[in-house]
Enzyme design. Structure first.
Site, PDB file in Angstrom:
ATOM      1  CG  LEU A  79     -23.876  84.031 -32.182  1.00  0.00           C
ATOM      2  CD1 LEU A  79     -25.196  83.359 -32.537  1.00  0.00           C
ATOM      3  CD2 LEU A  79     -23.737  84.131 -30.674  1.00  0.00           C
TER       4      LEU A  79
ATOM      5  CB  VAL B  44     -25.951  82.840 -37.275  1.00  0.00           C
ATOM      6  CG1 VAL B  44     -27.453  82.845 -37.042  1.00  0.00           C
ATOM      7  CG2 VAL B  44     -25.460  81.441 -37.625  1.00  0.00           C
ATOM      8  CG  HIS B  45     -25.556  89.377 -35.560  1.00  0.00           C
ATOM      9  ND1 HIS B  45     -26.747  89.690 -34.956  1.00  0.00           N
ATOM     10  CD2 HIS B  45     -24.879  90.544 -35.703  1.00  0.00           C
ATOM     11  CE1 HIS B  45     -26.798  90.998 -34.730  1.00  0.00           C
ATOM     12  NE2 HIS B  45     -25.683  91.531 -35.185  1.00  0.00           N
ATOM     13  CB  ALA B  46     -23.455  88.581 -40.956  1.00  0.00           C
TER      14      ALA B  46
END
Length: 105
Positions: free
Chosen positions: A75, A78-80
């Site tokens: 996660l 994905v956030h990055a």
């Protein structure tokens, strides 16, 4: 374990550089609103430099993946990536807004 630590460092670099790029792009818009186009251009360049740093880190991860060194998608990763895409989009929009302000001077 070393690979995980390296990935975490790359991921945090993406988030930090993406955030810094977006902040610089926003500062460029603010400078353009005041008619300070030298500052606006400097801030756009600064945003580009942050994005370049992030892109280099991202490319290193992609190279590792292409070489068969697979990374678990987390996660946080994905956030990055989300930070990066938003920063790129915001930088592009900031460039257009600076140009628009310049043309109405």
């Amino acid at each position: 374990m070393a690979g995980e630590l390296e990935n975490q460092q790359v991921i945090m670099g993406l988030i930090i550089n993406g955030g810094n790029a977006k902040s610089s792009a926003f500062s460029a818009i603010q400078a353009a609103k005041k008619g300070d186009f030298l500052e606006a251009n400097a801030k756009l360049k600064e945003a580009d430099d942050f994005l370049s740093e992030a892109h280099n880190a991202q490319t290193a991860m992609l190279t590792q993946e292409a070489q068969g060194n697979h990374t678990n998608v987390t996660l946080l990763m994905v956030h990055a990536q989300d930070h990066m895409m938003n920063a790129i989009t915001f930088r592009d929009l900031a460039g257009e807004l600076v140009d628009l302000y310049r043309s109405h001077q």
